[in-house]
Design an enzyme around this catalytic site. Sequence first.
Site, PDB file in Angstrom:
ATOM      1  N   ASP A 185       0.830  -1.156   0.050  1.00  0.00           N
ATOM      2  CA  ASP A 185      -0.075   0.123  -0.046  1.00  0.00           C
ATOM      3  C   ASP A 185       0.750   1.178   0.008  1.00  0.00           C
ATOM      4  OD1 ASP A 185      -2.626   1.412   0.469  1.00  0.00           O
ATOM      5  OD2 ASP A 185      -1.552   1.876   2.140  1.00  0.00           O
ATOM      6  N   GLU A 245      -1.495  -1.536  -6.018  1.00  0.00           N
ATOM      7  CA  GLU A 245      -2.508  -0.715  -6.560  1.00  0.00           C
ATOM      8  C   GLU A 245      -2.364   0.067  -7.701  1.00  0.00           C
ATOM      9  OE1 GLU A 245      -6.372   1.621  -4.741  1.00  0.00           O
ATOM     10  OE2 GLU A 245      -4.598   1.392  -3.411  1.00  0.00           O
ATOM     11  N   ASP A 250      -3.427   1.728   6.880  1.00  0.00           N
ATOM     12  CA  ASP A 250      -2.400   1.365   5.711  1.00  0.00           C
ATOM     13  C   ASP A 250      -2.177   0.014   5.768  1.00  0.00           C
ATOM     14  OD1 ASP A 250      -2.354   4.080   5.002  1.00  0.00           O
ATOM     15  OD2 ASP A 250      -0.712   4.328   6.255  1.00  0.00           O
TER      16      ASP A 250
END
Length: 407
Positions: free
Chosen positions: A196, A280, A361
């Site tokens: 992340d 991501e 997170d």
Amino acid sequence: MQLRYSFRLRPDVGQRLALARAFGCARVVFNDTVRAREDARRAGQSFPTAAQLSRTLITEAKRTKERSWLGEVSAVVLQQSLRDAEAAYRNFFASLKGTRKGPKTGAPRFKSRKDARQSVRFTANARWSITGSGRLNLPKIGAVKVKWSRTLPATPTSVTVVKDAAGRYFASFVIDTDPAADQARMQETDRTTGIDLGLTHFAVLSDGTKIDSPRFLRRAEKKLKKAHKELSRKQKGSKNRAKARLKVARAHAGVADARREFHHQLSTKLISENQGIAVEDLSVAGLARTRLAESVHDAGWASFISMLEYKAERYGRVLVRIGRFEPTSQTCSTCGAVDGSKPLNVREWTCGACGTLHDRDHNAAINVKTAAGLAVSACGAPVRPGAIPAQREETGSHGFPTGPRAA
């Protein structure tokens, strides 16, 4: 696959003049090619071919009084500049047709001698070589001193000499690597991880590891502000302004180099320790239009993910990019309940369904890993998709380090 290995050059005064001459001649040939194509387009004629342009703009131009100085540099430099113009037009037309991936590119424009980056390319038929003393021998330039930071893994196919905005010279070698040999160098592992990316921490892994954001630009703001202030006070066109501009460029180059080094070391570490990595697919261009634009650019997420892509392809690892609209920060990684969106100042939250306290997170990193299919199944076997070749449009700059520190 092809990679680039860059090394610092230390040319003397005479070699700098010869390189400046080569930069200028290559720039003139490129501009003449663009001008010839534009004249043909305005006249409604077909574009001249590469062979016609080579004969007119290089071979015949050398015999004229106005372009006789083109013979002072290697002919390969001029031919490669012509090829660059041809490639620019091919990319432009492919972009118009929609057959080229990525953002649309515009038509080739004229190059200026004041451009921040100047470069010339020497291919194998230019007969350049690396001498026994470790110098780079270039035709009509001489043996240039090279600061070797590591050994080249194979014989280079070409070398590009680059001068950047900070006045530094680099030799960029193109190397054809052996995928089987590269994968044999990498230790086998069954570990997988989700990443992340953020601003408070540069990256948070699914195992709970948090990597602080170095914030190179923020740390150098005071120095950069002083350098820009000195530049603004200098008279335009003066030598003092040129010196101040070089000082600003060197300060920015230091920030960019430090960020690139951090990205290379972290990406190599993650690739070497994990067989599968999930990230991501962030909209960096969109985030760069918000009030967090400076911090987003300082983090350099796109550059970091690009390094993960080509290193995963090189060493036989798996890199999975999940959709940017996946609610990783809203979903409970324990029970899967979606708890709704939360403002950025909320760094911890409790799931309303199962009561689990989550670090925002860390929870997002676990969900990234799960959404990519890298999570461990109930029986303990790792669930991984097949090998997905990473898509790259440019060759990389660094590979797996041979020593304890990436060069």
